[in-house]
Design a protein around this motif. Structure first.
Motif, PDB file in Angstrom:
ATOM      1  N   VAL A  61      35.270  55.733  64.335  1.00  0.00           N
ATOM      2  CA  VAL A  61      36.370  54.769  64.359  1.00  0.00           C
ATOM      3  C   VAL A  61      37.671  55.457  63.965  1.00  0.00           C
ATOM      4  CG1 VAL A  61      34.879  52.791  63.845  1.00  0.00           C
ATOM      5  CG2 VAL A  61      35.985  54.024  61.979  1.00  0.00           C
ATOM      6  N   LYS A  62      38.770  54.747  64.179  1.00  0.00           N
ATOM      7  CA  LYS A  62      40.087  55.244  63.786  1.00  0.00           C
ATOM      8  C   LYS A  62      40.113  55.505  62.282  1.00  0.00           C
ATOM      9  CE  LYS A  62      43.668  52.232  63.370  1.00  0.00           C
ATOM     10  NZ  LYS A  62      44.366  52.452  62.135  1.00  0.00           N
ATOM     11  N   ASN A  63      40.818  56.561  61.891  1.00  0.00           N
ATOM     12  CA  ASN A  63      40.972  56.871  60.469  1.00  0.00           C
ATOM     13  C   ASN A  63      41.631  55.705  59.746  1.00  0.00           C
ATOM     14  OD1 ASN A  63      40.247  59.364  61.462  1.00  0.00           O
ATOM     15  ND2 ASN A  63      41.777  60.483  60.329  1.00  0.00           N
ATOM     16  N   ARG A  64      41.201  55.438  58.535  1.00  0.00           N
ATOM     17  CA  ARG A  64      41.845  54.403  57.722  1.00  0.00           C
ATOM     18  C   ARG A  64      43.035  54.980  56.971  1.00  0.00           C
ATOM     19  NH1 ARG A  64      37.965  49.902  55.617  1.00  0.00           N
ATOM     20  NH2 ARG A  64      40.037  49.085  55.291  1.00  0.00           N
ATOM     21  N   MET A  65      43.094  56.288  56.872  1.00  0.00           N
ATOM     22  CA  MET A  65      44.228  56.977  56.250  1.00  0.00           C
ATOM     23  C   MET A  65      44.532  58.186  57.121  1.00  0.00           C
ATOM     24  SD  MET A  65      44.360  58.378  52.393  1.00  0.00           S
ATOM     25  CE  MET A  65      45.801  59.101  51.705  1.00  0.00           C
ATOM     26  N   HIS A  66      45.814  58.459  57.340  1.00  0.00           N
ATOM     27  CA  HIS A  66      46.158  59.595  58.189  1.00  0.00           C
ATOM     28  C   HIS A  66      47.441  60.244  57.695  1.00  0.00           C
ATOM     29  CE1 HIS A  66      48.528  56.379  60.165  1.00  0.00           C
ATOM     30  NE2 HIS A  66      49.396  57.350  60.364  1.00  0.00           N
ATOM     31  N   LEU A  67      47.732  61.408  58.236  1.00  0.00           N
ATOM     32  CA  LEU A  67      48.932  62.169  57.878  1.00  0.00           C
ATOM     33  C   LEU A  67      50.059  61.837  58.850  1.00  0.00           C
ATOM     34  CD1 LEU A  67      47.181  65.613  57.329  1.00  0.00           C
ATOM     35  CD2 LEU A  67      47.780  63.926  55.576  1.00  0.00           C
ATOM     36  N   ASP A  68      51.279  61.748  58.329  1.00  0.00           N
ATOM     37  CA  ASP A  68      52.492  61.582  59.141  1.00  0.00           C
ATOM     38  C   ASP A  68      53.397  62.782  58.890  1.00  0.00           C
ATOM     39  OD1 ASP A  68      51.768  59.089  60.101  1.00  0.00           O
ATOM     40  OD2 ASP A  68      53.156  57.970  58.844  1.00  0.00           O
ATOM     41  N   PHE A  69      54.002  63.289  59.947  1.00  0.00           N
ATOM     42  CA  PHE A  69      54.922  64.415  59.839  1.00  0.00           C
ATOM     43  C   PHE A  69      56.243  64.042  60.495  1.00  0.00           C
ATOM     44  CE2 PHE A  69      50.611  66.112  60.047  1.00  0.00           C
ATOM     45  CZ  PHE A  69      50.563  66.842  58.877  1.00  0.00           C
ATOM     46  N   ARG A  70      57.363  64.350  59.823  1.00  0.00           N
ATOM     47  CA  ARG A  70      58.683  64.091  60.399  1.00  0.00           C
ATOM     48  C   ARG A  70      59.348  65.443  60.682  1.00  0.00           C
ATOM     49  NH1 ARG A  70      61.356  59.672  61.166  1.00  0.00           N
ATOM     50  NH2 ARG A  70      60.397  58.504  59.456  1.00  0.00           N
ATOM     51  N   PRO A  71      59.382  65.856  61.935  1.00  0.00           N
ATOM     52  CA  PRO A  71      59.960  67.148  62.304  1.00  0.00           C
ATOM     53  C   PRO A  71      61.449  67.054  62.600  1.00  0.00           C
ATOM     54  CG  PRO A  71      59.000  66.150  64.223  1.00  0.00           C
ATOM     55  CD  PRO A  71      58.744  65.192  63.070  1.00  0.00           C
ATOM     56  N   ASP A  72      62.065  68.207  62.726  1.00  0.00           N
ATOM     57  CA  ASP A  72      63.449  68.264  63.205  1.00  0.00           C
ATOM     58  C   ASP A  72      63.513  67.921  64.691  1.00  0.00           C
ATOM     59  OD1 ASP A  72      64.517  69.018  60.732  1.00  0.00           O
ATOM     60  OD2 ASP A  72      64.165  71.139  61.138  1.00  0.00           O
ATOM     61  N   LEU A 113      56.331  61.782  63.740  1.00  0.00           N
ATOM     62  CA  LEU A 113      57.357  60.753  63.698  1.00  0.00           C
ATOM     63  C   LEU A 113      58.590  61.188  64.482  1.00  0.00           C
ATOM     64  CD1 LEU A 113      57.073  59.912  59.895  1.00  0.00           C
ATOM     65  CD2 LEU A 113      55.841  58.855  61.801  1.00  0.00           C
ATOM     66  N   SER A 114      59.511  60.272  64.654  1.00  0.00           N
ATOM     67  CA  SER A 114      60.753  60.615  65.330  1.00  0.00           C
ATOM     68  C   SER A 114      61.464  61.718  64.536  1.00  0.00           C
ATOM     69  CB  SER A 114      61.654  59.398  65.447  1.00  0.00           C
ATOM     70  OG  SER A 114      61.978  58.893  64.163  1.00  0.00           O
ATOM     71  N   SER A 115      62.334  62.402  65.224  1.00  0.00           N
ATOM     72  CA  SER A 115      63.041  63.521  64.603  1.00  0.00           C
ATOM     73  C   SER A 115      63.863  63.049  63.415  1.00  0.00           C
ATOM     74  CB  SER A 115      63.943  64.202  65.637  1.00  0.00           C
ATOM     75  OG  SER A 115      63.142  64.688  66.690  1.00  0.00           O
ATOM     76  N   ARG A 116      64.154  63.979  62.538  1.00  0.00           N
ATOM     77  CA  ARG A 116      64.912  63.662  61.328  1.00  0.00           C
ATOM     78  C   ARG A 116      66.230  62.994  61.669  1.00  0.00           C
ATOM     79  NH1 ARG A 116      62.752  66.094  56.824  1.00  0.00           N
ATOM     80  NH2 ARG A 116      61.438  67.872  57.224  1.00  0.00           N
TER      81      ARG A 116
END
Length: 118
Positions: A61-72, A113-116
């Motif tokens: 199943v889909k992860n219940r917790m995941h990592l988010d990254f906000r790049p340039d 995520l969307s760019s900074r």
């Protein structure tokens, strides 16, 4: 009371391969490794780290917790992760999101995520 976020644990069928993949993808270093797990951090002394440990159960199943990254540069980071072996995944997005959902080689979802913002 002092509380320090030491690390997050990610279960993996092959923790050494997955830990090395994430170390390469993030530009992090391996700080500890044994026969059952591997730990990576941005630098040896910087917390938190990620520990990859053995779990033979398949991901279902889909992860219940995941990592988010906000790049340039979102598009460049998505392309870079895809070139390393990440895959685009659908988890119910509507198409209007400002993030892109990817999965690592063992299927763990994470978001670019969307760019900074300026």
């Amino acid at each position: 009371m002092a509380l320090v976020w030491e690390q997050s644990i990610i279960d993996a069928r092959d923790p050494h391969a997955l830990g090395r993949w994430w170390a390469e993808a993030l530009g992090w270093v391996i700080v500890d490794e044994n026969e059952t797990e591997i730990e990576i951090r941005e630098t040896p002394e910087r917390l938190p780290g990620l520990i990859f440990g053995i779990d033979d159960d398949p991901k279902t199943v889909k992860n219940r917790m995941h990592l988010d990254f906000r790049p340039d540069d979102q598009a460049a980071e998505v392309a870079r992760f895809l070139s390393l072996g990440a895959k685009r995944v659908e988890i119910g997005q509507t198409g209007d999101e400002s993030w892109v959902v990817l999965a690592d080689p063992e299927g763990n979802e994470f978001c670019i995520l969307s760019s900074r913002r300026a």
